[in-house]
Design an enzyme around this catalytic site. Structure first.
Site, PDB file in Angstrom:
ATOM      1  N   PHE A 193       1.199   5.138   0.846  1.00 22.90           N
ATOM      2  CA  PHE A 193       0.645   6.157   1.728  1.00 22.90           C
ATOM      3  C   PHE A 193       1.246   7.512   1.390  1.00 22.90           C
ATOM      4  O   PHE A 193       2.386   7.603   0.926  1.00 22.90           O
ATOM      5  CB  PHE A 193       0.978   5.847   3.192  1.00 22.90           C
ATOM      6  CG  PHE A 193       0.260   4.660   3.766  1.00 22.90           C
ATOM      7  CD1 PHE A 193      -0.907   4.830   4.496  1.00 22.90           C
ATOM      8  CD2 PHE A 193       0.757   3.380   3.600  1.00 22.90           C
ATOM      9  CE1 PHE A 193      -1.561   3.740   5.052  1.00 22.90           C
ATOM     10  CE2 PHE A 193       0.109   2.281   4.142  1.00 22.90           C
ATOM     11  CZ  PHE A 193      -1.057   2.464   4.873  1.00 22.90           C
TER      12      PHE A 193
ATOM     13  N   THR B 212       0.839  -1.196   0.000  1.00 20.02           N
ATOM     14  CA  THR B 212       0.000   0.000   0.000  1.00 20.02           C
ATOM     15  C   THR B 212       0.876   1.247   0.000  1.00 20.02           C
ATOM     16  O   THR B 212       1.854   1.330   0.733  1.00 20.02           O
ATOM     17  CB  THR B 212      -0.931   0.037   1.230  1.00 20.02           C
ATOM     18  OG1 THR B 212      -1.829  -1.073   1.158  1.00 20.02           O
ATOM     19  CG2 THR B 212      -1.745   1.324   1.269  1.00 20.02           C
TER      20      THR B 212
END
Length: 292
Positions: free
Chosen positions: A177, A175
């Site tokens: 960020f 992921t």
């Protein structure tokens, strides 16, 4: 600065993947869990947190829904990026055996990324608002037939056992960020690879987007992300989100941005931030996995 402001906000509960990202990037700040993305951004705007850890996209699930609508309206600036490897664990209350599990709770993305586990166990998936919240809920229930998929940190916080490690289907599950704050922090030009994030709207004329993006091509600027989404409830009004490699003070990106503004209405181009490129991004580009 007061003690209250020495916090980093994230969406979710303690033990979530976003919490782990906060620990990795700013271990000096106290994590501030927030129930929604809006609450997370408001915590920074209101001064309750110094910055926010914002998930924007996952290598398996794609972009995080709604977040791109919130970023331009937040009034915050991107000051950094972080790539968090997602290591999903099957969690259960103490004494649970995998053969006991009949139901698995987690965030919709975590469930979607662990289909092979579901098929193997024949367990019923149940969606939860976030992975850490799912872990907390099964800890409170104490039912050995109900497990959760979540991070190792959640197991530590809620006193759960790890029944199996690495239950995600894809090994590349990562992921991205964005670290956001009330004020922009632009690194000096020429001090290493940078990324500049831009949002813009083009004039309503034929081939406007093609012409607007032409400046990036002719000036040799690599775009690593280009997305569009509707604004104002109109199907004809689209806003574009761009991640461009480079610094706005460098000649190539400076010229590209000047050409972009020529094809956009006045005030329709906004820079959300210029920040150092994360080492993960550079490694991906080196291996031929980045760029247009």
């Amino acid at each position: 600065m007061s003690e209250q402001k020495q916090k980093i906000a994230f969406q979710g509960e303690l033990g979530a993947n976003s919490h782990m990202a906060c620990q990795a990037v700013r271990p000096d700040l106290e994590p501030l869990p927030c129930p929604s993305f809006e609450d997370m951004l408001d915590a920074v705007k209101g001064g309750d947190a110094l910055c926010a850890m914002v998930p924007v996209e996952n290598s398996v699930a794609g972009r995080v829904a709604d977040i791109h609508h919130l970023l331009p309206e937040s009034g915050l600036y991107i000051i950094g990026e972080h790539y968090q490897r997602i290591n999903a664990m099957l969690l259960g209350v103490p004494g649970t055996k995998i053969s006991d599990v009949k139901e698995i709770r987690s965030h919709v993305h975590a469930l979607a990324q662990s289909r092979l586990l579901m098929a193997e166990l024949g367990a019923r998936p149940v969606q939860h608002s976030d992975t850490a919240g799912a872990a907390r809920s099964i800890a409170e229930l104490g039912d050995k037939t109900i497990a959760a998929i979540g991070p190792k940190l959640a197991a530590e916080i809620y006193g759960l056992e790890i029944l199996r490690e690495g239950v995600e289907d894809a090994e590349h599950n990562t992921t991205r960020f964005l670290l956001m704050a009330r004020e922009g922090v632009v690194p000096p030009a020429g001090n290493g690879p940078c990324v500049t994030t831009i949002i813009f709207r083009v004039r309503s004329v034929p081939a406007a987007l093609y012409k607007a993006l032409g400046g990036f091509a002719t000036n040799g600027v690599n775009l690593t992300k280009l997305e569009s989404y509707l604004v104002g409830g109109h199907f004809s009004a689209a806003q574009f989100y761009v991640d461009a490699e480079g610094h706005p003070e460098e000649t190539s990106l400076k010229l590209a941005l000047e050409e972009l503004q020529f094809f956009c209405p006045k005030g329709a181009v906004k820079t959300l931030g210029t920040y150092p490129a994360h080492p993960f991004r550079l490694e991906q580009a080196k291996n031929g996995n980045g760029g247009e």
